[in-house]
Design a protein around this motif. Structure first.
Motif, PDB file in Angstrom:
ATOM      1  N   TYR A 167      38.009  32.607  29.918  1.00 14.45           N
ATOM      2  CA  TYR A 167      37.847  33.940  30.504  1.00 14.45           C
ATOM      3  C   TYR A 167      36.686  33.961  31.504  1.00 14.45           C
ATOM      4  N   VAL A 168      35.573  33.355  31.132  1.00 10.58           N
ATOM      5  CA  VAL A 168      34.406  33.321  32.016  1.00 10.58           C
ATOM      6  C   VAL A 168      34.689  32.457  33.228  1.00 10.58           C
ATOM      7  N   GLN A 169      35.314  31.301  33.028  1.00  9.43           N
ATOM      8  CA  GLN A 169      35.647  30.424  34.158  1.00  9.43           C
ATOM      9  C   GLN A 169      36.599  31.117  35.122  1.00  9.43           C
ATOM     10  N   ASP A 170      37.611  31.801  34.564  1.00  9.93           N
ATOM     11  CA  ASP A 170      38.571  32.497  35.424  1.00  9.93           C
ATOM     12  C   ASP A 170      37.875  33.522  36.311  1.00  9.93           C
ATOM     13  N   TRP A 171      36.996  34.313  35.728  1.00 13.19           N
ATOM     14  CA  TRP A 171      36.356  35.374  36.491  1.00 13.19           C
ATOM     15  C   TRP A 171      35.273  34.842  37.433  1.00 13.19           C
ATOM     16  N   LEU A 172      34.635  33.744  37.091  1.00 18.26           N
ATOM     17  CA  LEU A 172      33.576  33.235  37.970  1.00 18.26           C
ATOM     18  C   LEU A 172      34.125  32.433  39.138  1.00 18.26           C
ATOM     19  N   TRP A 173      35.135  31.566  38.917  1.00 23.72           N
ATOM     20  CA  TRP A 173      35.569  30.754  40.046  1.00 23.72           C
ATOM     21  C   TRP A 173      37.058  30.443  40.123  1.00 23.72           C
ATOM     22  N   LYS A 174      37.859  30.673  39.108  1.00 22.46           N
ATOM     23  CA  LYS A 174      39.240  30.202  39.129  1.00 22.46           C
ATOM     24  C   LYS A 174      40.244  31.207  39.666  1.00 22.46           C
ATOM     25  N   LYS A 175      40.175  32.462  39.249  1.00 27.84           N
ATOM     26  CA  LYS A 175      41.162  33.462  39.644  1.00 27.84           C
ATOM     27  C   LYS A 175      41.092  33.762  41.143  1.00 27.84           C
ATOM     28  N   ASP A 176      42.176  34.315  41.680  1.00 28.48           N
ATOM     29  CA  ASP A 176      42.190  34.684  43.101  1.00 28.48           C
ATOM     30  C   ASP A 176      41.122  35.712  43.439  1.00 28.48           C
ATOM     31  N   ASN A 177      40.828  36.606  42.486  1.00 29.95           N
ATOM     32  CA  ASN A 177      39.783  37.612  42.715  1.00 29.95           C
ATOM     33  C   ASN A 177      38.522  37.285  41.923  1.00 29.95           C
ATOM     34  N   TYR A 192      33.718  36.509  47.006  1.00 27.87           N
ATOM     35  CA  TYR A 192      32.567  36.391  47.897  1.00 27.87           C
ATOM     36  C   TYR A 192      32.942  35.666  49.185  1.00 27.87           C
ATOM     37  N   MET A 193      33.749  34.614  49.042  1.00 30.26           N
ATOM     38  CA  MET A 193      34.089  33.820  50.218  1.00 30.26           C
ATOM     39  C   MET A 193      35.186  34.480  51.058  1.00 30.26           C
ATOM     40  N   ASN A 194      36.267  34.918  50.410  1.00 30.30           N
ATOM     41  CA  ASN A 194      37.434  35.392  51.148  1.00 30.30           C
ATOM     42  C   ASN A 194      37.346  36.853  51.567  1.00 30.30           C
ATOM     43  N   GLU A 195      36.699  37.692  50.760  1.00 31.52           N
ATOM     44  CA  GLU A 195      36.614  39.111  51.073  1.00 31.52           C
ATOM     45  C   GLU A 195      35.304  39.483  51.775  1.00 31.52           C
ATOM     46  N   MET A 196      34.191  38.933  51.291  1.00 33.30           N
ATOM     47  CA  MET A 196      32.887  39.289  51.864  1.00 33.30           C
ATOM     48  C   MET A 196      32.491  38.381  53.027  1.00 33.30           C
ATOM     49  N   GLY A 197      33.010  37.159  53.052  1.00 27.27           N
ATOM     50  CA  GLY A 197      32.737  36.266  54.170  1.00 27.27           C
ATOM     51  C   GLY A 197      31.570  35.318  53.978  1.00 27.27           C
ATOM     52  N   PHE A 198      31.090  35.166  52.732  1.00 19.69           N
ATOM     53  CA  PHE A 198      30.024  34.191  52.492  1.00 19.69           C
ATOM     54  C   PHE A 198      30.547  32.775  52.723  1.00 19.69           C
ATOM     55  N   ASP A 199      29.655  31.887  53.149  1.00 20.93           N
ATOM     56  CA  ASP A 199      30.040  30.524  53.517  1.00 20.93           C
ATOM     57  C   ASP A 199      29.554  29.461  52.533  1.00 20.93           C
ATOM     58  N   GLY A 200      28.741  29.849  51.570  1.00 15.40           N
ATOM     59  CA  GLY A 200      28.214  28.858  50.649  1.00 15.40           C
ATOM     60  C   GLY A 200      27.354  29.503  49.591  1.00 15.40           C
ATOM     61  N   TRP A 201      26.674  28.635  48.815  1.00 17.93           N
ATOM     62  CA  TRP A 201      26.074  29.089  47.571  1.00 17.93           C
ATOM     63  C   TRP A 201      24.684  28.518  47.367  1.00 17.93           C
TER      64      TRP A 201
END
Length: 483
Positions: free
Chosen positions: A225-235, A241-250
């Motif tokens: 559940y945590v993995q899905d919400w942090l990095w796996k799911k489409d949202n 952060y990358m696809n909707e907000m436009g961030f380029d890195g971390w």
């Protein structure tokens, strides 16, 4: 004339000459009182500098675009939008933003007490709609402005500890804990709701891998559940952060609080520039982490070697020590200050203002990816020199690195250049007098100049590349060829 008298007179002359020279072990360094003292070399009138812009080496510099408790509150994103064009012109190619979402402290939060991963200034919670930095619209405008100026935007990500949830009974701790995050308890977005099962300990994991902050709300990354919400799911957080907000890195905050595989899986899923905050001054620890994750890391080994050499021990021999950039130049993100070091009361965790520019001269001429701290760049006493150093870094700071000389108060380093790029020689001195030292260069019969502008001396190398360079008192110089 009496022969004994002549002999005595010659001895006096010899003593006088020797007394005018430096007592450094090599005997090559001179403390000149004027330009007539030292190794005689022709000094042409007004040598022409090379055009540094013609030697673009494809690198860049990252700006840490905040300090602790930035002001004005609610106006920071707009403030940065105004700075972006000037930063781009100076050679900045990335900017690292503070944690951009709502924290428990609301309008006073610097974001590290993360509550709602999707509230960029959209929801009325924790006493405010906007974050400390402004509204979502203002953030989106900042990211757009940065991209228009060819600057990537790096998100500060806190995926260890949470704060600001509601109180609930936690059977794994047999007490009430603030582990309830939903639409009415610190997570108004309704995305990535959490309860006590998502934190250590729970029905799956019985231990905490080392969190020092918010122990009761340290996320368990082993849970699907945590993995899905942090990095796996489409949202997921990462993809939103990358696809909707436009961030380029971390920039991953406090990675000591979770295992390295988390960073590796995140990057495998979404990619992007990455740098971790692994606060450890041992180069070996940083190397192991970089090898395991593939991420970049802040080069705390270099930071502490600079702090020791310039401040704590006042001995530049420390610069012969192990640093991350020596083995992993592509992964070493070097720095001289950040939001934590500058607010730390421990004097061993920051570099004194009087030594800052020498430290910047070091990281902006050596391998690694340098970071400029906002408060330093916006300091009018530093800005012109930092712009000059960035220009040097982005042009002639290239090629193999060789330490030509080092002792307690002198450090001389050469970048060999590549192809038609001439490279450079850095000379740092913490001595209270002007220093000169004869070193070997890659340049034969060429007149040099100091591209930092700290010396007006113009030596010429001989047919073997030997040349005498100069460092100002308690300062630095950066040498390369002229036209």
């Amino acid at each position: 004339m009496n022969r004994n008298f002549l002999k005595f007179a010659w001895i006096l002359v010899l003593v006088f000459v020797l007394a005018s020279c430096s007592t450094d072990d090599s005997g090559d360094t001179i403390d000149p009182t004027d330009d007539s003292v030292g190794v005689p070399q022709p000094e042409p009138t007004n040598p022409e500098p090379i055009d540094l812009s013609a030697y673009d080496n494809g690198t860049g510099v990252m700006m840490q675009a905040f300090y602790w408790d930035v002001e004005p509150r609610f106006g920071w994103w707009d403030n940065l939008s105004e700075k972006v064009p000037g930063w781009a012109a100076a050679g900045i190619n990335r900017m690292w933003l503070p944690v951009a979402t709502k924290g428990q402290s609301g309008g006073y939060s610097m974001g590290y007490d993360v509550s709602d991963y999707y509230d960029f200034g959209d929801y009325d919670q924790h006493g405010t709609v906007e974050t400390r930095f402004g509204s979502r619209t203002e953030l989106e405008n900042l990211i757009s402005t940065a991209h228009e100026n060819d600057i990537e935007v790096i998100a500060d990500i806190v995926i260890n500890h949470n704060s600001g949830g509601g109180l609930e009974y936690n059977p794994y701790r047999d007490k009430d804990t603030y582990t309830l995050f939903n639409e009415t308890h610190g997570n108004a977005s309704g995305w990535f709701n959490r309860n006590y099962e998502n934190f250590y300990p729970n029905s799956v994991s019985q231990y905490d891998p080392g969190s020092l902050f918010y122990e009761e709300t340290n996320l368990d990354h082993h849970l699907d559940y945590v993995q899905d919400w942090l990095w796996k799911k489409d949202n997921s957080v990462a993809k939103y952060y990358m696809n909707e907000m436009g961030f380029d890195g971390w920039r991953f905050d406090y990675v000591l609080g979770f295992e390295p595989w988390v960073v590796k899986e995140w990057l495998n899923e979404v990619g992007g520039f990455s740098v971790v905050e692994l606060w450890d001054g041992r180069a070996s620890v940083l190397r192991d982490y970089v090898d395991e994750t593939g991420s970049g890391a802040f080069d705390f080994a270099t930071f502490y070697k600079l702090e020791e050499g310039l401040d704590r021990y006042e001995d530049l021999n420390t610069l012969k020590g192990e640093m991350l950039w020596q083995t992993h130049p592509e992964n070493a993100v070097t720095f001289t200050a950040n939001h934590d070091t500058e607010k730390d009361s421990n004097e061993d965790n920051f570099i004194k203002s009087s030594n800052k520019l020498k430290a910047y001269a070091y990281i902006l001429t050596h391998p690694g990816y340098p970071t400029i701290f906002y408060s330093d760049f916006e300091n009018p006493d530093f800005q012109d020199e930092l712009k000059s150093l960035i220009a040097i870094h982005n042009s002639i700071a290239i090629g193999d690195t060789e330490i030509l000389y080092v002792d307690n108060d002198e450090y001389v380093m050469k970048r060999a250049g590549t192809g038609t790029n001439p490279g450079l020689i850095l000379y740092i001195s913490t001595n209270n007098s002007t220093k000169r030292r004869t070193v070997g260069s890659n340049w034969n019969n060429v007149t040099l100049m100091d591209y930092s502008g700290n010396s007006t001396y113009n030596p010429t190398s001989d047919e073997n590349g030997s040349v005498t360079i100069e460092a100002p008192a308690n300062g630095y110089s950066i040498w390369s060829i002229t036209e």
